[in-house]
Design a protein around this motif. Sequence first.
Motif, PDB file in Angstrom:
ATOM      1  N   VAL A   1      56.951  55.939  44.740  1.00  0.00           N
ATOM      2  CA  VAL A   1      56.811  54.726  44.225  1.00  0.00           C
ATOM      3  C   VAL A   1      57.725  54.351  42.898  1.00  0.00           C
ATOM      4  CG1 VAL A   1      54.854  54.057  45.743  1.00  0.00           C
ATOM      5  CG2 VAL A   1      54.435  55.142  43.157  1.00  0.00           C
ATOM      6  N   ILE A   2      58.128  53.279  42.678  1.00  0.00           N
ATOM      7  CA  ILE A   2      58.959  52.654  41.480  1.00  0.00           C
ATOM      8  C   ILE A   2      58.517  51.725  41.157  1.00  0.00           C
ATOM      9  CG2 ILE A   2      61.315  52.785  40.484  1.00  0.00           C
ATOM     10  CD1 ILE A   2      62.258  54.493  42.843  1.00  0.00           C
ATOM     11  N   LYS A   3      58.004  51.688  39.880  1.00  0.00           N
ATOM     12  CA  LYS A   3      57.660  50.347  39.225  1.00  0.00           C
ATOM     13  C   LYS A   3      58.424  49.937  37.763  1.00  0.00           C
ATOM     14  CE  LYS A   3      53.317  50.407  37.532  1.00  0.00           C
ATOM     15  NZ  LYS A   3      52.093  50.079  37.409  1.00  0.00           N
ATOM     16  N   MET A   4      58.955  48.801  37.828  1.00  0.00           N
ATOM     17  CA  MET A   4      59.424  48.434  36.540  1.00  0.00           C
ATOM     18  C   MET A   4      58.733  47.842  35.547  1.00  0.00           C
ATOM     19  SD  MET A   4      62.954  46.195  36.402  1.00  0.00           S
ATOM     20  CE  MET A   4      62.193  44.753  36.734  1.00  0.00           C
ATOM     21  N   VAL A   5      58.691  48.745  34.350  1.00  0.00           N
ATOM     22  CA  VAL A   5      57.636  48.145  33.149  1.00  0.00           C
ATOM     23  C   VAL A   5      58.479  48.129  31.962  1.00  0.00           C
ATOM     24  CG1 VAL A   5      55.654  49.113  31.895  1.00  0.00           C
ATOM     25  CG2 VAL A   5      55.972  49.851  34.221  1.00  0.00           C
ATOM     26  N   LYS A   6      58.071  46.914  31.231  1.00  0.00           N
ATOM     27  CA  LYS A   6      58.675  46.545  30.148  1.00  0.00           C
ATOM     28  C   LYS A   6      58.188  47.373  28.963  1.00  0.00           C
ATOM     29  CE  LYS A   6      60.146  42.245  27.751  1.00  0.00           C
ATOM     30  NZ  LYS A   6      60.201  40.975  27.756  1.00  0.00           N
TER      31      LYS A   6
ATOM     32  N   ASP B   1      59.144  53.413  36.056  1.00  0.00           N
ATOM     33  CA  ASP B   1      57.964  54.480  36.323  1.00  0.00           C
ATOM     34  C   ASP B   1      58.031  54.872  37.580  1.00  0.00           C
ATOM     35  OD1 ASP B   1      55.962  55.907  35.911  1.00  0.00           O
ATOM     36  OD2 ASP B   1      54.477  54.321  35.972  1.00  0.00           O
ATOM     37  N   GLU B   2      58.465  56.156  38.055  1.00  0.00           N
ATOM     38  CA  GLU B   2      58.596  56.902  39.304  1.00  0.00           C
ATOM     39  C   GLU B   2      57.219  57.785  39.292  1.00  0.00           C
ATOM     40  OE1 GLU B   2      62.135  58.355  40.329  1.00  0.00           O
ATOM     41  OE2 GLU B   2      63.320  56.691  39.248  1.00  0.00           O
ATOM     42  N   GLN B   3      56.600  57.833  40.350  1.00  0.00           N
ATOM     43  CA  GLN B   3      55.423  58.905  40.634  1.00  0.00           C
ATOM     44  C   GLN B   3      55.681  58.981  42.286  1.00  0.00           C
ATOM     45  OE1 GLN B   3      51.786  57.588  39.047  1.00  0.00           O
ATOM     46  NE2 GLN B   3      52.624  57.399  36.849  1.00  0.00           N
TER      47      GLN B   3
ATOM     48  N   PRO C   1      49.664  59.865  46.708  1.00  0.00           N
ATOM     49  CA  PRO C   1      49.223  59.488  48.341  1.00  0.00           C
ATOM     50  C   PRO C   1      49.195  58.263  48.915  1.00  0.00           C
ATOM     51  CG  PRO C   1      47.553  60.678  46.578  1.00  0.00           C
ATOM     52  CD  PRO C   1      48.665  59.975  45.764  1.00  0.00           C
ATOM     53  N   ASN C   2      49.680  58.367  49.968  1.00  0.00           N
ATOM     54  CA  ASN C   2      49.584  56.944  50.822  1.00  0.00           C
ATOM     55  C   ASN C   2      48.375  55.878  50.613  1.00  0.00           C
ATOM     56  OD1 ASN C   2      51.961  57.873  51.707  1.00  0.00           O
ATOM     57  ND2 ASN C   2      51.340  58.209  53.673  1.00  0.00           N
ATOM     58  N   GLU C   3      47.258  56.495  50.285  1.00  0.00           N
ATOM     59  CA  GLU C   3      46.101  55.756  50.096  1.00  0.00           C
ATOM     60  C   GLU C   3      46.057  55.177  48.774  1.00  0.00           C
ATOM     61  OE1 GLU C   3      45.493  59.133  50.694  1.00  0.00           O
ATOM     62  OE2 GLU C   3      45.557  58.642  52.826  1.00  0.00           O
ATOM     63  N   ALA C   4      46.752  55.488  47.927  1.00  0.00           N
ATOM     64  CA  ALA C   4      46.686  55.066  46.239  1.00  0.00           C
ATOM     65  C   ALA C   4      47.908  54.211  45.933  1.00  0.00           C
ATOM     66  CB  ALA C   4      46.700  56.227  45.465  1.00  0.00           C
ATOM     67  N   VAL C   5      48.708  53.829  46.910  1.00  0.00           N
ATOM     68  CA  VAL C   5      50.112  53.072  46.695  1.00  0.00           C
ATOM     69  C   VAL C   5      49.756  51.610  46.149  1.00  0.00           C
ATOM     70  CG1 VAL C   5      52.128  51.906  47.665  1.00  0.00           C
ATOM     71  CG2 VAL C   5      51.380  54.460  48.185  1.00  0.00           C
ATOM     72  N   LYS C   6      48.564  50.892  46.669  1.00  0.00           N
ATOM     73  CA  LYS C   6      48.084  49.701  46.236  1.00  0.00           C
ATOM     74  C   LYS C   6      47.617  49.652  44.962  1.00  0.00           C
ATOM     75  CE  LYS C   6      47.810  47.391  50.571  1.00  0.00           C
ATOM     76  NZ  LYS C   6      46.943  46.741  51.645  1.00  0.00           N
ATOM     77  N   ASP C   7      46.759  50.867  44.761  1.00  0.00           N
ATOM     78  CA  ASP C   7      46.158  51.073  43.359  1.00  0.00           C
ATOM     79  C   ASP C   7      47.296  50.979  42.169  1.00  0.00           C
ATOM     80  OD1 ASP C   7      43.806  50.668  44.296  1.00  0.00           O
ATOM     81  OD2 ASP C   7      43.551  52.741  44.751  1.00  0.00           O
ATOM     82  N   PHE C   8      48.200  51.522  42.506  1.00  0.00           N
ATOM     83  CA  PHE C   8      49.460  52.001  41.519  1.00  0.00           C
ATOM     84  C   PHE C   8      50.172  50.628  41.145  1.00  0.00           C
ATOM     85  CE2 PHE C   8      53.885  52.840  40.707  1.00  0.00           C
ATOM     86  CZ  PHE C   8      53.735  53.481  39.843  1.00  0.00           C
ATOM     87  N   PHE C   9      50.221  49.647  42.031  1.00  0.00           N
ATOM     88  CA  PHE C   9      50.881  48.504  41.853  1.00  0.00           C
ATOM     89  C   PHE C   9      50.193  47.492  41.258  1.00  0.00           C
ATOM     90  CE2 PHE C   9      54.253  50.156  44.979  1.00  0.00           C
ATOM     91  CZ  PHE C   9      55.118  50.177  44.030  1.00  0.00           C
ATOM     92  N   LYS C  10      48.448  47.746  41.365  1.00  0.00           N
ATOM     93  CA  LYS C  10      47.816  46.682  40.558  1.00  0.00           C
ATOM     94  C   LYS C  10      47.828  46.958  39.202  1.00  0.00           C
ATOM     95  CE  LYS C  10      44.608  45.979  44.351  1.00  0.00           C
ATOM     96  NZ  LYS C  10      42.992  46.278  44.886  1.00  0.00           N
ATOM     97  N   ASN C  11      47.798  48.031  38.497  1.00  0.00           N
ATOM     98  CA  ASN C  11      47.703  48.240  37.271  1.00  0.00           C
ATOM     99  C   ASN C  11      49.060  47.710  36.402  1.00  0.00           C
ATOM    100  OD1 ASN C  11      45.437  49.438  37.685  1.00  0.00           O
ATOM    101  ND2 ASN C  11      46.341  51.549  37.621  1.00  0.00           N
TER     102      ASN C  11
END
Length: 52
Positions: A22-27, A37-39, A42-52
Amino acid sequence: MAKKTVATLQSGKTDGRSYTKVIKMVKSPKTGAYVFDEQMVPNEAVKDFFKN
Protein backbone atom coordinates in the motif's frame (compact mmCIF):
# COMPACT_ATOMS: atom_id res chain seq x y z
CA MET A 1 6.66 -31.92 -18.40
CA ALA A 2 6.49 -28.11 -18.34
CA LYS A 3 2.89 -28.06 -17.15
CA LYS A 4 3.80 -30.05 -14.07
CA THR A 5 6.63 -27.63 -13.22
CA VAL A 6 4.37 -24.60 -13.60
CA ALA A 7 1.70 -26.19 -11.42
CA THR A 8 4.15 -26.83 -8.59
CA LEU A 9 5.50 -23.26 -8.76
CA GLN A 10 2.00 -21.78 -8.51
CA SER A 11 1.08 -23.86 -5.47
CA GLY A 12 3.97 -22.38 -3.47
CA LYS A 13 2.89 -18.74 -3.96
CA THR A 14 -0.14 -18.78 -1.65
CA ASP A 15 1.75 -17.14 1.24
CA GLY A 16 2.69 -14.09 -0.83
CA ARG A 17 -0.89 -13.32 -1.72
CA SER A 18 -1.85 -12.61 1.88
CA TYR A 19 0.05 -9.28 1.82
CA THR A 20 -0.60 -6.12 -0.15
CA LYS A 21 1.77 -3.24 -0.90
CA VAL A 22 0.00 0.00 0.00
CA ILE A 23 1.17 3.53 -0.82
CA LYS A 24 -0.22 6.59 0.95
CA MET A 25 0.63 10.22 0.21
CA VAL A 26 1.34 12.15 3.44
CA LYS A 27 2.18 15.82 3.86
CA SER A 28 5.50 16.39 5.64
CA PRO A 29 5.18 18.64 8.71
CA LYS A 30 8.73 20.03 8.27
CA THR A 31 8.79 21.06 4.62
CA GLY A 32 5.13 20.93 3.61
CA ALA A 33 5.99 18.71 0.66
CA TYR A 34 4.23 15.42 0.04
CA VAL A 35 5.99 12.17 0.95
CA PHE A 36 4.96 8.64 -0.02
CA ASP A 37 4.52 6.10 2.79
CA GLU A 38 4.94 2.58 1.38
CA GLN A 39 4.33 -0.56 3.46
CA MET A 40 3.54 -4.23 3.08
CA VAL A 41 0.45 -4.96 5.17
CA PRO A 42 -1.77 -8.05 5.52
CA ASN A 43 -4.93 -7.98 3.41
CA GLU A 44 -7.08 -7.65 6.54
CA ALA A 45 -5.29 -4.45 7.65
CA VAL A 46 -5.49 -2.44 4.41
CA LYS A 47 -8.53 -0.38 5.46
CA ASP A 48 -6.98 0.34 8.87
CA PHE A 49 -3.81 1.63 7.16
CA PHE A 50 -5.76 4.22 5.17
CA LYS A 51 -7.94 5.32 8.13
CA ASN A 52 -5.00 6.82 10.04
